[in-house]
Design an enzyme around this catalytic site. Structure first.
Site, PDB file in Angstrom:
ATOM      1  N   SER A  25      40.193  44.512  49.729  1.00  0.00           N
ATOM      2  CA  SER A  25      39.248  43.394  49.677  1.00  0.00           C
ATOM      3  C   SER A  25      39.363  42.605  48.368  1.00  0.00           C
ATOM      4  CB  SER A  25      37.822  43.943  49.796  1.00  0.00           C
ATOM      5  OG  SER A  25      36.900  42.882  49.715  1.00  0.00           O
ATOM      6  N   LYS A  49      37.852  39.540  51.866  1.00  0.00           N
ATOM      7  CA  LYS A  49      37.033  39.371  50.664  1.00  0.00           C
ATOM      8  C   LYS A  49      35.578  39.736  50.957  1.00  0.00           C
ATOM      9  CE  LYS A  49      35.761  37.778  46.606  1.00  0.00           C
ATOM     10  NZ  LYS A  49      35.992  38.726  45.494  1.00  0.00           N
ATOM     11  N   ILE A  75      35.278  37.816  39.074  1.00  0.00           N
ATOM     12  CA  ILE A  75      35.157  36.716  40.029  1.00  0.00           C
ATOM     13  C   ILE A  75      33.676  36.487  40.328  1.00  0.00           C
ATOM     14  CG2 ILE A  75      35.812  35.913  42.344  1.00  0.00           C
ATOM     15  CD1 ILE A  75      38.176  36.290  40.367  1.00  0.00           C
ATOM     16  N   GLY A  76      32.908  37.549  40.247  1.00  0.00           N
ATOM     17  CA  GLY A  76      31.473  37.405  40.512  1.00  0.00           C
ATOM     18  C   GLY A  76      31.176  37.364  41.995  1.00  0.00           C
ATOM     19  N   ASN A 131      30.839  47.803  49.869  1.00  0.00           N
ATOM     20  CA  ASN A 131      31.081  47.776  48.425  1.00  0.00           C
ATOM     21  C   ASN A 131      29.776  48.126  47.712  1.00  0.00           C
ATOM     22  OD1 ASN A 131      31.592  47.174  45.780  1.00  0.00           O
ATOM     23  ND2 ASN A 131      32.296  45.077  46.138  1.00  0.00           N
ATOM     24  N   CYS A 134      27.925  46.898  43.453  1.00  0.00           N
ATOM     25  CA  CYS A 134      27.027  45.819  43.042  1.00  0.00           C
ATOM     26  C   CYS A 134      25.753  46.383  42.440  1.00  0.00           C
ATOM     27  CB  CYS A 134      26.638  44.979  44.241  1.00  0.00           C
ATOM     28  SG  CYS A 134      27.985  44.667  45.355  1.00  0.00           S
ATOM     29  N   ILE A 195      39.767  53.647  44.450  1.00  0.00           N
ATOM     30  CA  ILE A 195      38.652  53.235  43.622  1.00  0.00           C
ATOM     31  C   ILE A 195      38.505  51.711  43.620  1.00  0.00           C
ATOM     32  CG2 ILE A 195      38.820  55.209  42.103  1.00  0.00           C
ATOM     33  CD1 ILE A 195      40.303  53.497  40.063  1.00  0.00           C
ATOM     34  N   GLY A 247      44.154  51.649  44.179  1.00  0.00           N
ATOM     35  CA  GLY A 247      44.239  51.572  42.728  1.00  0.00           C
ATOM     36  C   GLY A 247      45.675  51.495  42.247  1.00  0.00           C
ATOM     37  N   GLY A 248      46.129  50.287  41.988  1.00  0.00           N
ATOM     38  CA  GLY A 248      47.451  50.104  41.392  1.00  0.00           C
ATOM     39  C   GLY A 248      48.616  50.345  42.318  1.00  0.00           C
TER      40      GLY A 248
HETATM   41  C1  FMN Z   1      40.549  39.441  42.084  1.00  0.00           C
HETATM   42  C2  FMN Z   1      39.942  40.655  42.723  1.00  0.00           C
HETATM   43  C3  FMN Z   1      38.840  40.526  43.574  1.00  0.00           C
HETATM   44  C4  FMN Z   1      38.259  41.639  44.170  1.00  0.00           C
HETATM   45  N1  FMN Z   1      37.199  41.491  45.014  1.00  0.00           N
HETATM   46  C5  FMN Z   1      36.660  42.586  45.641  1.00  0.00           C
HETATM   47  C6  FMN Z   1      35.611  42.469  46.584  1.00  0.00           C
HETATM   48  O1  FMN Z   1      35.164  41.374  46.909  1.00  0.00           O
HETATM   49  N2  FMN Z   1      35.080  43.598  47.152  1.00  0.00           N
HETATM   50  C7  FMN Z   1      35.568  44.838  46.828  1.00  0.00           C
HETATM   51  O2  FMN Z   1      35.084  45.840  47.339  1.00  0.00           O
HETATM   52  N3  FMN Z   1      36.591  44.978  45.954  1.00  0.00           N
HETATM   53  C8  FMN Z   1      37.151  43.886  45.349  1.00  0.00           C
HETATM   54  N4  FMN Z   1      38.199  44.046  44.474  1.00  0.00           N
HETATM   55  C9  FMN Z   1      38.697  45.401  44.186  1.00  0.00           C
HETATM   56  C10 FMN Z   1      39.969  45.713  44.988  1.00  0.00           C
HETATM   57  O3  FMN Z   1      39.737  45.687  46.361  1.00  0.00           O
HETATM   58  C11 FMN Z   1      40.526  47.087  44.585  1.00  0.00           C
HETATM   59  O4  FMN Z   1      39.561  48.077  44.849  1.00  0.00           O
HETATM   60  C12 FMN Z   1      40.890  47.167  43.118  1.00  0.00           C
HETATM   61  O5  FMN Z   1      41.474  45.965  42.703  1.00  0.00           O
HETATM   62  C13 FMN Z   1      41.838  48.311  42.784  1.00  0.00           C
HETATM   63  O6  FMN Z   1      43.031  48.217  43.517  1.00  0.00           O
HETATM   64  P1  FMN Z   1      44.375  47.528  42.932  1.00  0.00           P
HETATM   65  O7  FMN Z   1      44.625  48.162  41.598  1.00  0.00           O
HETATM   66  O8  FMN Z   1      45.415  47.815  43.938  1.00  0.00           O
HETATM   67  O9  FMN Z   1      44.082  46.080  42.799  1.00  0.00           O
HETATM   68  C14 FMN Z   1      38.789  42.918  43.890  1.00  0.00           C
HETATM   69  C15 FMN Z   1      39.889  43.044  43.043  1.00  0.00           C
HETATM   70  C16 FMN Z   1      40.483  41.940  42.465  1.00  0.00           C
HETATM   71  C17 FMN Z   1      41.658  42.122  41.562  1.00  0.00           C
END
Ligand code: FMN
Ligand code: FAD
Ligand code: FAD
Ligand code: FMN
Ligand code: FES
Ligand code: FES
Lengths: 308, 261, 308, 261
Positions: A25, A49, A75-76, A131, A134, A195, A247-248
């Site tokens: 997401s 998203k 991003i908020g 999620n 929050c 995570i 995560g990554g």
């Molecule tokens: C730009 C951005 C926006 C994200 N928006 C959300 C979100 O709206 N809801 C959510 O549960 N996680 C959100 N995440 C978290 C990701 O889904 C993910 O859990 C986190 O980035 C770790 O995985 P990654 O290291 O593969 O990015 C966002 C992450 C990024 C980088």
């Protein structure tokens, strides 16, 4: 004993995925954005998203900063809101068979509950991902995801109103993530995903101000992988519902580590930005690995590193 | 939106000035679909540090399959890119974003500051398809002369008149590019196309408003994806009620869409 | 208003440092190992490898693994023990004026206390840094550093028996690090240092086993910097004793970020492995930055990013 | 221990075989102090990924200020190193660790497996300062011929007799390097110097024990620092009561110091 076509499918509750790789997401827009670069049909699932009841404009810029092997974002929770999601984003999925999972967020238990009820009516939505990172505005702004009781409560509320799989997405910003995972399992979750991003920050030494307007942001990307993997390992040990690793994850090797640690599926996040085809290549790479190693199914791989 | 991912071979690398490079790569699909003002996302290393792709305007396309970017070494990503040699491959995504709208029946004023001139050459070539040279004016500003000398030549080679101004006076007049704008004659409807650093664009937009000239600007922000997915490239909307996203709604925006904070 | 020779000194309790840059425990051996590559006299302080009462052999190999911009270690607190530290390692410091800080670790409050008492007799030792990330064997193995009460207790015990500055080193593996920091301040600590490594892991997909024999290890290096910086920011907000920033500091820019976030001094860890001269170069770089920015003293920089 | 940090210019790069490179760099201080068996720690990129330096044996020193390393592309660090070109600089630390002890009045048996042969050429040259060619024997094994063909030549050029054995039989006999050891004639006191992968070294040590030959081996482990600071390079001691540290107590160790687990 090489296997020609290993079984790639996995089940998350009643949801059957053709393979264990989803897009995370907030890193894959509403799917459409990637359609000219990615074969969306290849994906295990698409998670869109995070959606709230009402639209959110998000935080002022800067919203992002780059760190060593990481991305910092605040991003908020900007999103189009539920109504526009239904009218503008959902129709795109009519032409796509890949399971659609909607990530939801709210400021109160009631908001989560209403989101679940409204999404329950849309058959196209295969599952919900909750999620809980929050802040709970009713309870002083402490995140739902750091208090087992609140996590339990919100999970329970969502599960009561959504009759398909509910995945609860855990925050890593806690002393013991398995406590939260167990609370959420008790609350009725069909799976946990983890995570979410790690709370972090960066400072611009020219202006002497935090780089993000919001001061703090969430760290994602390769930098956090070893922490995420540890938490997945701990959680898989503590709950009996499926664990989805995030995560990554940027390469097939990364994804395989999570499966071997006990994850039943994985999500690709930040890597989508660097390589929009990351998820597709990961699916392909897992399959090649299975053939090479003689794994007949994903199930066989799950948690393999835990059995010595 | 049609976008492509190409492993593009570097066919030429020009060091235009200190820390200023022009890279020509073979990227047939991206080159074919690129429009002036659009940008590409370039991976600068094979490893994960720096992690993100870097955005660069399409500087020119040529021969049907060649794409040029024109860049300045700023930090580690551009440094790594500058270290690459012909024969090596770079991973490029694009083209992305909104291109310039070609105004009709106008006097076209191309205003560039420093490396911000990058997308203007491509724009000039497109404008010249439907417009005579005398309906285009190019105003270039920079801190110092060698930042723009070479690009100025390219415009001149197209038959265009180029006015140059530099902060240190080492090329053309001394001053800011906005100084050149105050002398424009308003015989015709004017469309200003501005590219450069944010403070310059704000000043350009200010002058355009005062004179009721139309103005498009190409904005730069931090970008994680370029794909309208991360929502990182937000810029406050003119109505202050929300954000435009530079990678999708821009990089080219009408000056009236943006709150000039 | 450029300043020609900015004041680089800072005080940590009664300990005066010529500059705010120290080398972190476990990443600089016992000092001697770096003597041919580094001008040890330039350093703000040297913190030696964590010492326990008795020698420890440490964990079986593999003890380390590399991750994206990070290092994973499970050395297992291998050290020569207090006696051999006195007889074999301490004499080297006779010829070096740089303040020597000894990092200590134990399995019980009593062990910490005895270490403090014994070190108190050695005048050459300028300060103690108490590593509270170790598991408390008497209380079921939960780390001292994750429970405010235990953290308070061990701090108090050490402070009672050591009459020079006591720094307590905090673990990042907690929901709210400022809680622990406050407990430690109440316990009498003269300063806190943070962060220690983040609990993490990696898996070898060829052998299908964790890369570290110990399964879990601690993540350090550039990858963790944004998390460390956030925790330093939060802690500086919560306590009034000096905060010493640690985590991924590899360049002058990194160190400056920590000072601007509210750290009074910093420690360089993993970066010593990649560039043994990192700490020296960071000292130089901070000074150049101060001249450029017109900061007359380190004090002026501390917490600058918090004041808008 | 005297160690140095040098920004060493690459003066020559040879691709010896597929994925096998020999790099000559100008590093006067390290070259001067290096002894056979010692190693250097090389930074393979400017960025932070890969983060750690990589250890490589000193393959040769020459001309007083030149240092050679001989390496195989394994993962991202060695891949990045293989991509570097003459003229570029690499950041090198060293020399580190214990060198081989030159035995006296012995038949010197140099046993190398694959890329493990790297330190043996330097050793041979040193041995030849005090020993006649006939008191040295070189036994080289590899998976396939081209992994060692070139180094074998270098030994031959020193006037040494080289026995070669490969797993696929593509060069020399077919089999493992230990097969060659069983044919050694025990006319004199024997000192074996073994370099190669761990399983090979364990087998070599086994044969040496059986025959009561002295044996030094050069071990490889993961290393974070090379400086005896991280304590990451632990290997179980023969008495099982603790660890030796390969970067400080080794990499060259008497076979009797190590528990061959
Ligand atoms: C730009 C951005 C926006 C994200 N928006 C959300 C979100 O709206 N809801 C959510 O549960 N996680 C959100 N995440 C978290 C990701 O889904 C993910 O859990 C986190 O980035 C770790 O995985 P990654 O290291 O593969 O990015 C966002 C992450 C990024 C980088
Ligand atoms: C649509 C668009 C088109 C662009 N076109 C060109 C071009 O044609 N030629 C050119 O030289 N540059 C162009 N840029 C700017 C270019 O992307 C940055 O200079 C580059 O990303 C810096 O990368 P770096 O790793 O060298 O610097 P870094 O080390 O990442 O950063 C150095 C400084 O640059 C800023 N910066 C970093 N990344 C970006 C980014 N993505 N956008 C804006 N600022 C950033 C940082 O805040 C920092 O202060 C464009 C930017 C955008 C958004
Ligand atoms: C004292 C010493 C001397 C050496 N001399 C040579 C030499 O002369 N020529 C040569 O080609 N190689 C030599 N090596 C091995 C060389 O250091 C590794 O091949 C190299 O570090 C791999 O780096 P990479 O980034 O390409 O691989 P990575 O992507 O880091 O790893 C690939 C694989 O190699 C293993 N590996 C990674 N780093 C090390 C390490 N530091 N030590 C041992 N294994 C590692 C990993 O476990 C992994 O399985 C030596 C190692 C040591 C300890
Ligand atoms: C190999 C290694 C050994 C360490 N040993 C200790 C130790 O004995 N005591 C301690 O308090 N911290 C120890 N640490 C933690 C570091 O001092 C530091 O807190 C941590 O590595 C984060 O900083 P860095 O990212 O700059 O390395 C060790 C770290 C590493 C990498
Ligand atoms: S850069 Fe990601 S949305 Fe614009
Ligand atoms: S490699 Fe660090 S102690 Fe040996």
């Amino acid at each position: 004993m090489a296997v020609e076509s290993p079984k790639m499918n996995v089940d998350i509750g009643s949801l059957r995925l053709s393979n264990p790789v989803m897009t995370a997401s907030g890193t894959f827009g509403y799917g459409e954005e990637f359609s000219s670069l990615v074969n969306l049909h290849r994906l295990g699932a698409i998670i869109v998203k995070g959606i709230s009841l009402l639209p959110r404009q998000g935080n002022p810029p800067q919203r992002i900063a780059e760190t060593a092997c990481g991305l910092l974002n605040a991003i908020g929770l900007a999103n189009v809101g539920l109504e526009r999601f239904f009218s503008e984003k959902l129709p795109f999925f009519d032409a796509i068979e890949t399971p659609l999972i909607v990530n939801i967020l709210g400021d109160t238990v009631e908001e989560y509950q209403e989101l679940a009820a409204r999404l329950n009516d849309e058959e196209r939505i295969a599952a919900i991902e909750v999620n809980i990172s929050c802040p709970n505005v009713k309870q002083g702004g402490v995140a739902f995801g750091t208090d087992p009781e609140m996590a339990h409560k919100v999970t329970h509320a969502v599960c009561q109103h959504f009759n398909r799989p509910v995945i609860v997405k855990l925050s890593p910003n806690v002393t013991d993530i398995s406590l939260i995972a167990r609370a959420v399992e008790d609350g009725g979750a069909d799976a946990v995903s983890l995570i979410n991003t790690i709370l972090a920050m960066a400072i611009d030494i020219e202006s002497c101000r935090p780089k993000l307007a919001n001061v703090f942001g969430g760290l994602s990307g390769p930098a956090i992988k070893p922490v995420a993997l540890r938490m997945v390992w701990q959680t898989a040990e503590s709950v009996s519902i499926p664990v989805i690793g995030i995560g990554g994850i940027s390469s097939p090797e990364d994804a395989i580590e999570f499966l071997l640690a006990g994850a039943k599926a994985v999500q690709v996040g930040t890597a989508n930005f660097i390589n929009p085809r990351a998820a597709e290549e990961i699916i392909q790479g897992i399959e090649s690995y299975m053939v090479k190693k003689g794994f007949a199914s994903i199930e066989e791989m799950i948690g393999r590193a835990r059995k010595s | 939106m049609q976008a492509f991912k190409e492993l593009a071979e570097i066919v030429r690398k020009e060091k235009v000035a200190e820390d200023l490079y022009r890279l020509t790569v073979k990227a047939p699909d991206i080159a074919e679909f690129s429009r002036p003002g659009q940008f590409v996302m370039v991976r600068t290393v094979e490893g994960m540090d720096p992690l993100l792709r870097r955005p660069f305007s399409v500087h020119q396309v040529s021969g049907g399959d060649m794409l040029q970017i024109f860049f300045k070494v700023i930090g580690k990503g551009t440094k790594a890119l500058a270290g690459m040699e012909p024969g090596q491959q770079v991973d490029i995504l694009g083209p992305f974003g909104q291109s310039f709208t070609m105004a009709e029946d106008s006097l076209h004023i191309l205003v560039g500051g420093g490396i911000g001139t990058a997308p203007l050459l491509f724009l000039a070539k497109h404008l010249l398809k439907k417009n005579e040279v005398y309906s285009l004016r190019v105003l270039l500003g920079a801190r110092t002369g060698n930042e723009i000398a070479r690009v100025a030549e390219d415009f001149t080679n197209l038959g265009l008149t180029v006015d140059i101004i530099t902060e240190d006076g080492s090329l053309g007049r001394q001053g800011l590019v906005t100084d050149l704008m105050t002398e424009l004659q308003q015989d015709k409807q004017i469309m200003v196309y501005g590219c450069g650093p944010y403070p310059m664009l704000r000043a350009v937009a200010g002058i355009c408003r005062e004179n009721s000239w139309a103005c498009q600007v190409s904005l730069e922000t931090m970008m994680a994806c370029g794909l309208a997915a991360c929502l990182g490239c937000a810029v406050m909307r003119a109505d202050m009620q929300g954000y435009v996203y530079v990678c999708k709604d821009g990089p080219v925006l009408d000056m009236n869409e943006v709150a000039w904070l």
